[in-house]
Design an enzyme around this catalytic site. Structure first.
Site, mmCIF file in Angstrom:
data_model
loop_
_atom_site.group_PDB
_atom_site.id
_atom_site.type_symbol
_atom_site.label_atom_id
_atom_site.label_comp_id
_atom_site.label_asym_id
_atom_site.label_seq_id
_atom_site.Cartn_x
_atom_site.Cartn_y
_atom_site.Cartn_z
ATOM 1 N N HIS A 51 1.128 -1.210 0.058
ATOM 2 C CA HIS A 51 -0.158 0.174 -0.190
ATOM 3 C C HIS A 51 0.748 1.329 0.033
ATOM 4 C CE1 HIS A 51 -3.212 -3.200 0.929
ATOM 5 N NE2 HIS A 51 -3.833 -1.693 0.429
ATOM 6 N N PRO A 52 0.924 2.526 -0.409
ATOM 7 C CA PRO A 52 1.172 3.482 -0.271
ATOM 8 C C PRO A 52 1.355 3.991 0.483
ATOM 9 C CG PRO A 52 -1.030 3.468 -2.008
ATOM 10 C CD PRO A 52 -1.251 2.109 -1.123
ATOM 11 N N SER A 56 -6.098 3.230 -5.677
ATOM 12 C CA SER A 56 -5.584 4.530 -4.655
ATOM 13 C C SER A 56 -5.405 5.117 -5.210
ATOM 14 C CB SER A 56 -3.638 3.742 -4.702
ATOM 15 O OG SER A 56 -3.906 2.451 -3.062
ATOM 16 N N GLU A 103 -9.348 6.853 -4.143
ATOM 17 C CA GLU A 103 -9.451 6.640 -3.032
ATOM 18 C C GLU A 103 -8.690 7.956 -2.074
ATOM 19 O OE1 GLU A 103 -10.126 2.062 -2.582
ATOM 20 O OE2 GLU A 103 -8.460 2.974 -2.142
ATOM 21 N N GLN A 104 -7.601 8.435 -2.468
ATOM 22 C CA GLN A 104 -6.779 9.549 -2.012
ATOM 23 C C GLN A 104 -7.640 10.578 -2.230
ATOM 24 O OE1 GLN A 104 -2.875 9.723 -1.192
ATOM 25 N NE2 GLN A 104 -2.575 7.334 -0.810
ATOM 26 N N PHE A 115 1.334 3.023 7.287
ATOM 27 C CA PHE A 115 -0.025 4.011 7.636
ATOM 28 C C PHE A 115 -0.705 2.890 6.772
ATOM 29 C CE2 PHE A 115 -2.323 5.598 10.755
ATOM 30 C CZ PHE A 115 -3.808 6.043 10.450
ATOM 31 N N VAL A 116 -1.875 2.614 7.076
ATOM 32 C CA VAL A 116 -2.747 1.393 6.156
ATOM 33 C C VAL A 116 -4.423 2.353 6.703
ATOM 34 C CG1 VAL A 116 -3.625 -0.007 4.796
ATOM 35 C CG2 VAL A 116 -1.730 -0.194 5.457
ATOM 36 N N VAL A 127 -9.687 5.255 3.702
ATOM 37 C CA VAL A 127 -9.825 6.698 3.195
ATOM 38 C C VAL A 127 -11.264 6.936 3.723
ATOM 39 C CG1 VAL A 127 -7.368 7.507 3.089
ATOM 40 C CG2 VAL A 127 -9.281 6.631 1.062
#
Length: 719
Positions: free
Chosen positions: A623-624, A637, A640-641, A672-673, A676
């Site tokens: 995960h980023p 991702s 979502e971000q 940190f996941v 979001v």
């Protein structure tokens, strides 16, 4: 030296019990003679001069009773109040598995219990909890790993490893499960395990079992050298059935235990004395009964200084009026009359961290799974029913004894809730709830009206934990459990009366089974067959996997219908749900397909949780970082971000997220996941601040839970 001198007759004892019939646990016979006590230990049986004299004529002197396996927390009492309930009845030693309080408060919870038991006229020995969580399907406050178990075992009253509840993992030789066997002495938990699977379980070095429910199962375990701990709990009444083993083969390798008893049972009926009374009433010789209540409990745990009246033994003795009712006229703990001291400090408060949830079950499936309660047992059946559907939602159907059940995660405010149906309570109106829900002790609610379920859940949270009964949108009764959401700080008499009052209210609402709150608490335990429920959903314990509520070709979840694809097509379609980790979809694929999205999501999550630690950590690392501006993000991702506003950070905000990511990676070794879509920029930063204080094991579990939520939302998008 003084004890030796008293035994020789050259020094006066502290106390002499005169004229009683003295039970020899080693030979199962009654001796004549006076019993001398010096320095808290038995000096001998014979004739002695001096010391305080206690008249035992016409009575029966026996060793103090020993409970070979108990969860003190199930009494809902502090250790002091538990001692007040059981010591006057003759119990002087208990061996407890504190995994209830460990699920809520970790090592600190176990330390609290040990400290609270210090100085009581009851020896409380602990086993280091081995299964926190009991399985990957449960959500405790945080996991308890081998290092934490070793920390507990450094305490002088910690004597071994507590029940190995993950018996499938033991039998399969799972390295992570076996790594928890950090002491030579290990208790077992193997319901229904027989044959070659039992051989494998015993070969691992496990020496006892308290889960046998039939004489045949108990005999098979005893033949393999296991101690059979005969249980008589509030809702697992196995004593009478298992006495057939004692009649046929004698009491060897059998000991008594209570496992889980509620305060009303302890206060009204008793403890080990009640088991003795029942066993003699069933025709078992008092001598055989007493050896199971005393010596055998000690020997099962290697406690060689108690369980008998013999030279050098701890002077824990009980004067009984007879060996029919087993009522104690006098109890001496280490040769002294019991004193219980002042009230226990509360501590472990503020453990409720739930958030409001909804109890609706959308869809109109033709068939659903139903948890079937088995009265007097911990095992449950797995039924199938056509549900009642109203306005496109599955609802309770009290006319067919189908109530709705919910398990709400209460340690980290994730909002995660498992929903299902249960039969067997007989509830016809209202709802009831408990924060005592084995073993993770999340908030469990059963009801036939969603509004009443909501009232119960909200009140239990406001109390800081407890039991609640509601009807007509209002609370009818409650029992606060402010200590870890498990224990009351009230006297045993008060707690017993309040629990009985709640049970009377439930009887008015249709509940007919005994110990309804204890029964409720075990519906969330994912390691006792056959169908259970946790905050992650329904658990098929026999298959050891998460399963959806709906069954069959026509089962619906949001109208998506059955999902059946070739392996390549399945991975191509769903491999991206778990960030750059198509192996999750590969492991989850089934040739027969999936009934609906719920079943598919459960299979994907199960594949993730059952993977090796290396794979799980790799998934997290895939995960980023939040607010990432340099690395290439997957389309999901990026979307979502963006939705959370993380693609348009001001320089100051970007600096805060960069510092957060760096601090988190330095502490835990992975990004940190967080899901979001359920947060804002501000709440993400607040959550990160809280999570930075957690242990690495805790954060691995939290990250995986967040990944499962992310994947579920992506699945909904894909369908």
């Amino acid at each position: 030296m003084r004890l030796i001198a008293v035994a020789r007759g050259d020094a006066p004892p502290d106390t002499v019990i005169e004229g009683a019939r003295v039970f020899s646990a080693f030979t199962r016979e009654w001796l004549q003679g006076d019993v001398a006590i010096a320095g808290g230990r038995i000096a001998g049986v014979g004739a002695y001069e001096g010391g305080e004299r206690i008249d035992g004529r016409g009575k029966w002197l026996v060793p103090g009773f020993i409970d070979a396996h108990v969860h003190l927390e199930s009494s809902k009492l502090t250790p002091r109040e538990f001692a007040r309930a059981v010591v006057p009845r003759g119990t002087t030693t208990v061996v407890t598995d504190p995994h209830e309080i460990a699920n809520v408060a970790g090592v600190a919870g176990v330390r609290w219990l040990l400290d609270a038991a210090e100085g009581l006229p009851l020896d409380v020995f602990v086993m280091a909890p081995s299964c926190v969580p009991a399985s990957g399907f449960e959500s405790p406050c945080g996991p308890l790993g081998p290092d934490e178990m070793r920390e507990i075992l450094r305490h002088p009253r910690a004597i071994g490893v507590a029940e190995m509840m993950n018996f499938p993992g033991v039998i399969a030789g799972d390295p992570d499960v076996l790594a928890r066997m950090v002491a030579a002495h290990v208790d077992g938990h193997a319901p229904g395990v027989t044959g070659a699977r039992l051989d494998a379980y015993v070969a691992a070095g496990i020496g006892s079992d308290h889960e046998a429910t039939t004489p045949e199962e108990a005999l098979e375990k005893r033949r393999r050298g296991m101690w059979v701990l005969i249980r008589e709990a509030s809702n697992a009444r196995n004593l009478v059935d298992l006495l057939a083993l004692v009649r046929e083969h004698g009491p060897d390798y059998c000991a008594f235990c209570t496992d889980d008893r509620e305060p009303d049972f302890l206060f009204r009926e008793g403890h080990i004395d009640q088991m003795c009374r029942i066993a003699v009433g069933e025709g078992i010789a008092p001598e055989d009964v007493l050896v199971m209540a005393t010596l055998h409990g000690a020997r099962a745990h290697g406690l060689l200084d108690r369980g008998a009246i013999a030279p050098g033994m701890v002077a824990d003795v009980v004067l009984l009026d007879d060996v029919v009712d087993f009522r104690a006229s006098l109890v001496l703990k280490q040769g002294r009359r019991p004193e219980f001291g002042g009230a226990t400090a509360r501590g472990l408060e503020g453990t409720m961290r739930s958030i409001p949830v909804r109890f609706e079950i959308p869809g109109a499936p033709e068939r659903v799974r139903v948890i079937e309660i088995q009265p007097g047992q911990l095992i449950t059946g797995a039924g199938v029913e056509a549900p009642r559907v109203v306005d496109g939602h599955v609802v309770a159907d009290p006319e067919r004894d189908l109530a709705k059940i919910a398990v709400i995660e209460r340690h980290h405010a994730t909002g995660r809730v498992g929903l299902g149906l249960v039969r067997g309570f007989g509830l016809r109106a209202g709802a009831f709830a408990s924060t005592v829900a084995h073993d993770a002790h999340n908030l469990v609610v059963v009801g036939v009206a969603d509004d009443d379920m909501r009232v119960c859940a909200e009140r239990a949270q406001a109390l800081g934990g407890g039991l609640v009964v509601a009807r007509g949108g209002a609370v009818r009764g409650e029992l606060p459990l402010p200590v870890a959401g498990l224990l009351s700080d009230e006297p045993v008499e008060v707690v017993a009366a309040r629990l009985e009052g709640l049970q009377e209210l439930l009887a008015e609402q249709g509940v007919a089974i005994g110990a309804p709150f204890m029964t409720l608490s075990f519906l969330a335990l994912s390691v006792i067959p056959s169908l259970k429920i946790t905050d992650r959903g329904l658990v098929d314990v026999d298959a050891f996997e998460l399963v959806p509520l709906a069954l069959g070709e026509d089962a619906a979840s949001g109208g998506n219908g059955r999902i059946s694809l070739s392996r390549d097509a399945f991975v191509a379609r769903f491999g991206a749900l778990y960030e750059a980790s198509p192996w999750v979809a590969e492991d989850a694929w089934r040739p027969e397909g999936f009934a609906d999205a719920e079943e598919l999501h459960a299979a994907l999550a199960a594949a993730m949780y059952s993977a090796s630690e290396e794979r799980r950590i790799g998934l997290i690392r895939a995960h980023p970082d939040l607010g990432e501006r340099v690395a290439v993000l997957t389309g999901a991702s990026r979307s979502e971000q963006s939705g959370a506003g993380l693609d348009h950070l001001s320089p100051e905000q970007y600096e805060r997220f960069t510092a957060l990511n760096a601090a988190y990676r330095e502490r835990f070794g992975f990004p940190f996941v967080i899901c979001v879509r359920e947060h804002t920029r501000e709440s993400i930063l607040a959550s990160a601040g809280v999570r930075l204080a957690h242990s690495r094991e805790h954060e691995v579990e939290t990250a995986l839970a967040e990944i499962a939520k992310i994947a579920r939302l992506r699945l909904d998008d894909a369908l």
